[in-house]
Design an enzyme around this catalytic site. Structure first.
Site, short mmCIF file in Angstrom:
data_model
loop_
_atom_site.label_atom_id
_atom_site.label_comp_id
_atom_site.label_asym_id
_atom_site.label_seq_id
_atom_site.Cartn_x
_atom_site.Cartn_y
_atom_site.Cartn_z
N GLU A 78 0.82 -1.22 0.00
CA GLU A 78 0.00 0.00 0.00
C GLU A 78 0.85 1.27 0.00
O GLU A 78 0.49 2.26 -0.63
CB GLU A 78 -0.96 0.00 1.20
CG GLU A 78 -2.07 -1.03 1.07
CD GLU A 78 -3.11 -0.90 2.15
OE1 GLU A 78 -3.92 0.05 2.12
OE2 GLU A 78 -3.11 -1.74 3.08
N HIS A 113 8.61 -26.31 4.95
CA HIS A 113 8.00 -27.54 4.43
C HIS A 113 7.48 -27.35 3.01
O HIS A 113 6.86 -28.25 2.46
CB HIS A 113 6.86 -27.99 5.35
CG HIS A 113 7.34 -28.40 6.71
ND1 HIS A 113 7.82 -29.66 7.00
CD2 HIS A 113 7.47 -27.69 7.86
CE1 HIS A 113 8.19 -29.72 8.27
NE2 HIS A 113 7.99 -28.52 8.82
N LYS A 115 -13.35 0.24 -4.71
CA LYS A 115 -14.47 0.53 -3.80
C LYS A 115 -15.55 1.33 -4.54
O LYS A 115 -16.74 1.11 -4.34
CB LYS A 115 -13.98 1.29 -2.56
CG LYS A 115 -13.22 0.39 -1.58
CD LYS A 115 -12.80 1.13 -0.31
CE LYS A 115 -12.05 0.19 0.63
NZ LYS A 115 -11.55 0.81 1.85
O1 PA5 Z 1 -5.10 0.69 4.56
C1 PA5 Z 1 -6.11 0.87 3.90
O2 PA5 Z 1 -6.48 1.99 3.52
C2 PA5 Z 1 -7.02 -0.31 3.55
O3 PA5 Z 1 -6.33 -1.52 3.77
C3 PA5 Z 1 -8.29 -0.24 4.40
O4 PA5 Z 1 -7.96 -0.43 5.76
C4 PA5 Z 1 -9.31 -1.29 3.96
O5 PA5 Z 1 -9.70 -1.05 2.63
C5 PA5 Z 1 -10.53 -1.30 4.85
O6 PA5 Z 1 -11.01 0.00 5.08
P1 PA5 Z 1 -11.36 0.42 6.59
O7 PA5 Z 1 -10.11 0.24 7.37
O8 PA5 Z 1 -11.79 1.84 6.48
O9 PA5 Z 1 -12.45 -0.51 7.03
#
Ligand code: PA5
Length: 348
Positions: free
Chosen positions: A235, A251, A343
């Site tokens: 990310e 393994h 999303k």
């Molecule tokens: O780090 C991020 O932005 C994502 O991994 C979000 O955490 C994920 O899409 C879920 O969203 P939220 O944390 O708002 O539930």
């Protein structure tokens, strides 16, 4: 030309959202998270705790489960997905955690929990989850907004400890928490941009990833950090990574190293003081066998003494590694355009 990680003005140019400051504030964020008011759940001594969450929010559940693994005699399960597992029946406490409050899998978990008449605590900044909590009178932990979920780990994680304790489950004592926070203070100073590369473990590890895919291996406890390093690298630095856990990878995945091409994979071994002698021997054997094929092998020792310090410290180090890996690529670690686009496509 890759960025010189000790060049403050180059960092400032690429890090347009000041992620380096958010990371520097992580110890303070944890202290804030610890001080947050937690409404007591109605169920006492649950037979199971399920954290329903995704992505950056789910990481807080992973940390709780990792801490609980050797201390809590009821299962702590992190549910990533729609609905709830069949095992979540009467006596189960559900914690629905979503930083934005709009994650559809988590909303669906709450809907299912209400259908099964299970006790639910909501942890969020707002969104549909806060709306649902208001309508149905669910206990809610209110989080401060304005961050990316993965950068709000202190806000998300510490209230989970509070919910567990309020439900009568074992939680880290004050001394363990204080030691963890002191460890984070120390790391913030050692890993921040002002500490030059020769003294900065996070910068050094990021440099190893210039040309190599990271394979991050943990043990029973540090595997939680290994997975979090992988997701932070994806990310923040927009970089693929492998994550795995010993003994299991010895393994199966170990065989891939026999054919790893052109020294293209760097092994990062996350070692933990609690791993025990059998696992230590296995790490040594793995290291000896894969070293000839690896672009690099780097051992990382979990900082601190207590379990909480070691867990949080390793995760914090990984956050900094992903930040510097992003800088080396000239990538702003804040935006997540593909997650956002997906999303939007799926939005009702
Ligand atoms: O780090 C991020 O932005 C994502 O991994 C979000 O955490 C994920 O899409 C879920 O969203 P939220 O944390 O708002 O539930």
């Amino acid at each position: 030309m890759r960025m010189d990680l000790d060049d403050a003005s180059a960092l400032a140019r690429v890090d347009a959202h000041a992620v380096r400051e958010v990371l520097g504030d992580f110890p303070a964020q944890c202290r804030q998270g610890r001080a947050v008011a937690v409404p007591p759940p109605r169920v006492k001594s649950p037979r199971m705790l399920v954290v329903a969450a995704m992505g950056g929010s789910a990481a807080s559940g992973d940390l709780l489960a990792a801490w609980a693994a050797e201390q809590v005699d009821v299962p702590v399960l992190v549910h990533r997905g729609y609905g709830l597992p069949a095992t979540a029946t009467a006596g189960t406490l559900i914690v629905a955690s979503s930083y934005s409050g709009d994650t559809e899998e988590v909303v669906s978990a709450v809907t299912e929990a209400l259908r099964r008449r299970l006790e639910v605590v909501v942890v969020t900044t707002g969104g549909r989850l806060a709306g649902l909590a208001g309508e149905r009178g669910l206990p809610r932990v209110v989080l401060p907004g304005g961050l990316m979920p993965r950068m709000a780990l202190g806000h998300l994680f510490f209230p989970l400890l509070g919910v567990a304790a309020a439900a009568g489950l074992p939680a880290p004592g004050a001394a363990e928490v204080e030691e963890a926070l002191a460890t984070l203070d120390d790391l913030a100073a050692r890993l921040g941009p002002a500490t030059p590369t020769p003294d900065n473990e996070a910068k050094q590890i990021a440099l190893l990833l210039d040309e190599a895919l990271p394979a991050i291996y943990g043990g029973p406890s540090s595997q939680t950090a290994a997975y979090r390093w992988k997701t932070d690298l994806a990310e923040n630095a927009k970089l693929f990574a492998l994550a795995g856990a010993l003994p299991e990878v010895t393994h199966n995945e170990i065989e891939a190293w026999g054919h790893a091409g052109q020294r293209s994979v760097a092994a990062l071994l996350l070692r933990d003081a609690g791993e025990g002698p059998a696992l230590a021997r296995r790490f040594e054997a793995l290291r000896a066998l894969i070293a000839p094929a690896a672009a690099a092998v780097r051992e990382v020792r979990a900082p601190g003494h207590g379990r909480l310090a070691r867990l949080l410290g390793l995760v914090y180090l990984g956050q900094w590694v992903s930040f510097y890996a992003a800088m080396r690529r000239g990538v702003d670690p804040w935006p997540i355009p593909l997650i956002d686009a997906l999303k939007r496509r799926l939005a009702p």
